[in-house]
Design a protein around this motif. Structure first.
Motif, PDB file in Angstrom:
ATOM      1  N   ALA A  47     -10.636  -1.186  -4.488  1.00  0.00           N
ATOM      2  CA  ALA A  47      -9.257  -1.583  -4.777  1.00  0.00           C
ATOM      3  C   ALA A  47      -8.325  -0.672  -3.994  1.00  0.00           C
ATOM      4  O   ALA A  47      -8.553   0.539  -3.929  1.00  0.00           O
ATOM      5  N   PRO A  48      -7.294  -1.250  -3.400  1.00  0.00           N
ATOM      6  CA  PRO A  48      -6.346  -0.419  -2.650  1.00  0.00           C
ATOM      7  C   PRO A  48      -5.770   0.695  -3.537  1.00  0.00           C
ATOM      8  O   PRO A  48      -5.415   0.464  -4.690  1.00  0.00           O
ATOM      9  N   GLY A  49      -5.740   1.880  -2.993  1.00  0.00           N
ATOM     10  CA  GLY A  49      -5.166   3.007  -3.717  1.00  0.00           C
ATOM     11  C   GLY A  49      -6.134   3.709  -4.643  1.00  0.00           C
ATOM     12  O   GLY A  49      -5.784   4.713  -5.251  1.00  0.00           O
ATOM     13  N   PHE A  50      -7.355   3.196  -4.769  1.00  0.00           N
ATOM     14  CA  PHE A  50      -8.370   3.829  -5.612  1.00  0.00           C
ATOM     15  C   PHE A  50      -9.485   4.366  -4.734  1.00  0.00           C
ATOM     16  O   PHE A  50      -9.880   3.721  -3.765  1.00  0.00           O
ATOM     17  N   PRO A  51     -10.035   5.508  -5.098  1.00  0.00           N
ATOM     18  CA  PRO A  51     -11.188   6.021  -4.351  1.00  0.00           C
ATOM     19  C   PRO A  51     -12.439   5.204  -4.686  1.00  0.00           C
ATOM     20  O   PRO A  51     -12.458   4.464  -5.684  1.00  0.00           O
ATOM     21  N   ALA A 132      -9.724  -5.811 -10.141  1.00  0.00           N
ATOM     22  CA  ALA A 132      -8.588  -5.264  -9.387  1.00  0.00           C
ATOM     23  C   ALA A 132      -7.501  -6.313  -9.146  1.00  0.00           C
ATOM     24  O   ALA A 132      -6.316  -5.980  -9.106  1.00  0.00           O
ATOM     25  N   LEU A 133      -7.887  -7.585  -9.014  1.00  0.00           N
ATOM     26  CA  LEU A 133      -6.871  -8.637  -8.826  1.00  0.00           C
ATOM     27  C   LEU A 133      -6.021  -8.799 -10.070  1.00  0.00           C
ATOM     28  O   LEU A 133      -4.812  -9.031  -9.974  1.00  0.00           O
ATOM     29  N   ALA A 138      -0.774  -8.041 -12.502  1.00  0.00           N
ATOM     30  CA  ALA A 138       0.044  -7.427 -13.553  1.00  0.00           C
ATOM     31  C   ALA A 138       1.129  -6.550 -12.944  1.00  0.00           C
ATOM     32  O   ALA A 138       2.238  -6.456 -13.483  1.00  0.00           O
ATOM     33  N   ALA A 139       0.808  -5.934 -11.822  1.00  0.00           N
ATOM     34  CA  ALA A 139       1.788  -5.059 -11.161  1.00  0.00           C
ATOM     35  C   ALA A 139       2.774  -5.851 -10.303  1.00  0.00           C
ATOM     36  O   ALA A 139       3.706  -5.269  -9.721  1.00  0.00           O
TER      37      ALA A 139
END
Length: 144
Positions: A47-51, A132-133, A138-139
């Motif tokens: 997921a973008p922004g997650f390691p 992640a989607l 939600a964001a």
């Protein structure tokens, strides 16, 4: 409580319950304290922004402290928890739906699956399959 009683109270299922409680409380310290010093927490669905993973208890603590501190969401409920039986008594597999609320009051449901390996009452490995989607929708991420 003796040492053996403390470990016995940290069965894989009890650890899962404490894991969910830490999520509800947004407590990176309570979550990290469930982990062995050299544990690994993996995020197999990129997921973008997650390691891709956290290596070690302190990386879990720091990673979740930063993620939960920056998150616009509050976990308000963990529902539909389904625990699957594993051939390995040290492993708990659990599906769940995490219900989050934004600062504006909007709610979203985020399904996920956790595979948690526990040894001597501590998490040694987590595979965290989060939708992640659903988080992106939600964001309010366009196109999610």
């Amino acid at each position: 409580m003796t040492g053996s009683q403390a470990v016995a109270s940290r069965t894989p299922r009890a650890v899962l319950d404490r894991y969910h409680r830490a999520m509800l409380d947004k407590s990176a310290d309570d979550l990290a304290d469930l982990y062995a010093v050299d544990a690994v927490h993996e995020f197999p669905f990129a997921a973008p922004g997650f390691p891709a993973h956290y290596a070690g208890r302190e990386a879990v603590r720091g990673g979740y402290r930063a993620a939960w501190g920056a998150s616009p969401f509050e976990v308000v409920e963990i529902r539909d928890v389904v625990v699957h039986v594993s051939d390995d008594p040290g492993t708990v597999i659990a599906g769940h739906v995490v219900v989050v609320r934004s600062a504006g009051g909007d709610r979203a449901a985020v399904p996920g699956l956790l595979i948690i390996d526990v040894s001597d009452g501590l998490i040694t490995r987590v595979r965290d399959y989060m939708d992640a989607l659903a988080v992106a929708r939600a964001a309010g991420v366009a196109g999610a």
